[in-house]
Design a protein around this motif. Structure first.
Motif, PDB file in Angstrom:
ATOM      1  N   MET A 148      37.478  42.900  37.104  1.00  0.00           N
ATOM      2  CA  MET A 148      38.290  42.769  35.987  1.00  0.00           C
ATOM      3  C   MET A 148      38.898  43.899  35.408  1.00  0.00           C
ATOM      4  O   MET A 148      38.118  44.724  34.941  1.00  0.00           O
ATOM      5  N   VAL A 149      40.260  44.153  35.104  1.00  0.00           N
ATOM      6  CA  VAL A 149      40.849  45.352  34.964  1.00  0.00           C
ATOM      7  C   VAL A 149      40.859  45.053  33.082  1.00  0.00           C
ATOM      8  O   VAL A 149      40.407  44.168  32.442  1.00  0.00           O
ATOM      9  N   LYS A 150      40.913  46.294  32.276  1.00  0.00           N
ATOM     10  CA  LYS A 150      40.890  46.371  30.983  1.00  0.00           C
ATOM     11  C   LYS A 150      42.107  45.859  30.591  1.00  0.00           C
ATOM     12  O   LYS A 150      43.381  46.047  31.266  1.00  0.00           O
ATOM     13  N   GLU A 151      41.949  45.168  29.533  1.00  0.00           N
ATOM     14  CA  GLU A 151      43.230  44.278  28.771  1.00  0.00           C
ATOM     15  C   GLU A 151      43.930  43.703  29.940  1.00  0.00           C
ATOM     16  O   GLU A 151      45.445  44.012  30.014  1.00  0.00           O
ATOM     17  N   PRO A 152      43.652  42.731  30.460  1.00  0.00           N
ATOM     18  CA  PRO A 152      44.485  42.059  31.555  1.00  0.00           C
ATOM     19  C   PRO A 152      45.369  41.068  31.025  1.00  0.00           C
ATOM     20  O   PRO A 152      45.362  40.653  29.919  1.00  0.00           O
ATOM     21  N   ASN A 153      46.566  41.028  31.812  1.00  0.00           N
ATOM     22  CA  ASN A 153      47.876  40.210  31.799  1.00  0.00           C
ATOM     23  C   ASN A 153      47.393  38.865  32.319  1.00  0.00           C
ATOM     24  O   ASN A 153      47.581  38.844  33.580  1.00  0.00           O
ATOM     25  N   PHE A 154      47.302  37.698  31.712  1.00  0.00           N
ATOM     26  CA  PHE A 154      47.012  36.576  32.244  1.00  0.00           C
ATOM     27  C   PHE A 154      48.177  35.637  32.468  1.00  0.00           C
ATOM     28  O   PHE A 154      48.116  34.477  33.013  1.00  0.00           O
ATOM     29  N   GLU A 155      49.529  36.027  32.250  1.00  0.00           N
ATOM     30  CA  GLU A 155      50.576  35.368  32.039  1.00  0.00           C
ATOM     31  C   GLU A 155      51.231  35.349  33.440  1.00  0.00           C
ATOM     32  O   GLU A 155      51.272  36.320  34.446  1.00  0.00           O
ATOM     33  N   GLY A 156      51.688  34.024  34.127  1.00  0.00           N
ATOM     34  CA  GLY A 156      52.409  34.036  35.242  1.00  0.00           C
ATOM     35  C   GLY A 156      51.706  34.336  36.438  1.00  0.00           C
ATOM     36  O   GLY A 156      50.650  33.870  36.798  1.00  0.00           O
ATOM     37  N   ASP A 157      52.250  35.123  37.378  1.00  0.00           N
ATOM     38  CA  ASP A 157      51.811  35.650  38.484  1.00  0.00           C
ATOM     39  C   ASP A 157      51.118  37.284  38.611  1.00  0.00           C
ATOM     40  O   ASP A 157      51.014  37.630  39.431  1.00  0.00           O
ATOM     41  N   ALA A 158      50.884  37.366  37.110  1.00  0.00           N
ATOM     42  CA  ALA A 158      50.225  38.736  37.159  1.00  0.00           C
ATOM     43  C   ALA A 158      48.917  39.036  37.657  1.00  0.00           C
ATOM     44  O   ALA A 158      48.244  37.930  37.811  1.00  0.00           O
ATOM     45  N   MET A 159      48.666  40.013  38.153  1.00  0.00           N
ATOM     46  CA  MET A 159      47.334  40.439  38.662  1.00  0.00           C
ATOM     47  C   MET A 159      46.458  41.071  37.558  1.00  0.00           C
ATOM     48  O   MET A 159      46.871  41.674  36.932  1.00  0.00           O
ATOM     49  N   TRP A 160      45.005  40.767  37.680  1.00  0.00           N
ATOM     50  CA  TRP A 160      44.402  41.326  36.668  1.00  0.00           C
ATOM     51  C   TRP A 160      42.869  41.696  37.011  1.00  0.00           C
ATOM     52  O   TRP A 160      41.975  41.562  36.608  1.00  0.00           O
ATOM     53  N   ALA A 161      42.744  42.099  38.483  1.00  0.00           N
ATOM     54  CA  ALA A 161      41.615  42.560  38.953  1.00  0.00           C
ATOM     55  C   ALA A 161      41.820  43.511  40.159  1.00  0.00           C
ATOM     56  O   ALA A 161      43.105  43.670  40.750  1.00  0.00           O
ATOM     57  N   ILE A 162      40.923  44.289  40.250  1.00  0.00           N
ATOM     58  CA  ILE A 162      41.095  45.343  41.394  1.00  0.00           C
ATOM     59  C   ILE A 162      40.220  44.935  42.508  1.00  0.00           C
ATOM     60  O   ILE A 162      38.855  44.986  42.468  1.00  0.00           O
ATOM     61  N   ALA A 163      40.844  44.633  43.690  1.00  0.00           N
ATOM     62  CA  ALA A 163      39.989  44.043  44.910  1.00  0.00           C
ATOM     63  C   ALA A 163      39.554  45.435  45.853  1.00  0.00           C
ATOM     64  O   ALA A 163      40.219  46.156  46.126  1.00  0.00           O
ATOM     65  N   VAL A 164      38.126  45.423  45.887  1.00  0.00           N
ATOM     66  CA  VAL A 164      37.472  46.539  46.603  1.00  0.00           C
ATOM     67  C   VAL A 164      36.619  45.597  47.987  1.00  0.00           C
ATOM     68  O   VAL A 164      35.699  44.830  47.592  1.00  0.00           O
ATOM     69  N   ILE A 165      37.132  46.223  49.155  1.00  0.00           N
ATOM     70  CA  ILE A 165      36.348  45.661  50.350  1.00  0.00           C
ATOM     71  C   ILE A 165      35.163  46.544  50.508  1.00  0.00           C
ATOM     72  O   ILE A 165      35.367  47.704  50.689  1.00  0.00           O
ATOM     73  N   SER A 166      33.910  46.089  50.736  1.00  0.00           N
ATOM     74  CA  SER A 166      32.898  46.804  51.104  1.00  0.00           C
ATOM     75  C   SER A 166      32.850  47.257  52.595  1.00  0.00           C
ATOM     76  O   SER A 166      33.607  46.344  53.259  1.00  0.00           O
ATOM     77  N   GLU A 167      32.332  48.451  53.078  1.00  0.00           N
ATOM     78  CA  GLU A 167      32.409  48.701  54.639  1.00  0.00           C
ATOM     79  C   GLU A 167      31.260  48.471  55.031  1.00  0.00           C
ATOM     80  O   GLU A 167      30.188  48.452  54.825  1.00  0.00           O
TER      81      GLU A 167
END
Length: 124
Positions: A105-124
């Protein structure tokens, strides 16, 4: 008679000690985190102490939604300055989850509409 009593007590103690409590600790990058919620699909939310690696991820541009379901109050989670919350998606948890994925979860996320609020990291 005393030997039987002592043996019975010893056996009961050994049986009681063999059951280890299930740990809710999960390692996410450089942090030891506490599991706070688990979902039907297999993903789960962890509460992590603020760490260098997680803080660096929080500064990136959001590219995912943190969590898609559940009873969690996302506003309360985002207001917690002492922790960073991560949605852990194990490989195979969803049809598209071929590898372990962390959604930070990012700092100060925007939860409105279609906004994104996380950084996805795929492990190798």
């Amino acid at each position: 008679m005393k030997k039987l009593f002592v043996c019975g007590v010893a056996a009961a103690l050994i049986a009681g000690c063999s059951e280890k409590p299930k740990s809710t600790e999960v390692k996410v990058l450089d942090a030891s985190c506490e599991k706070i919620a688990t979902f039907e699909q297999g993903d789960f939310i962890v509460k992590c102490p603020v760490s260098t690696a997680l803080q660096m991820l929080q500064t990136q541009t959001p590219n995912a939604r943190f969590v898609q379901a559940g009873d969690l109050n996302l506003a309360d989670l985002s207001a917690d300055a002492d922790h960073i919350y991560v949605d852990v998606i194990p490989a195979g948890a969803y049809d598209w989850a071929e590898k372990l994925e962390y959604r930070v979860m990012v700092k100060e996320p925007n939860f409105e509409g279609d906004a994104m609020w996380a950084i996805a990291v795929i492990s190798e």
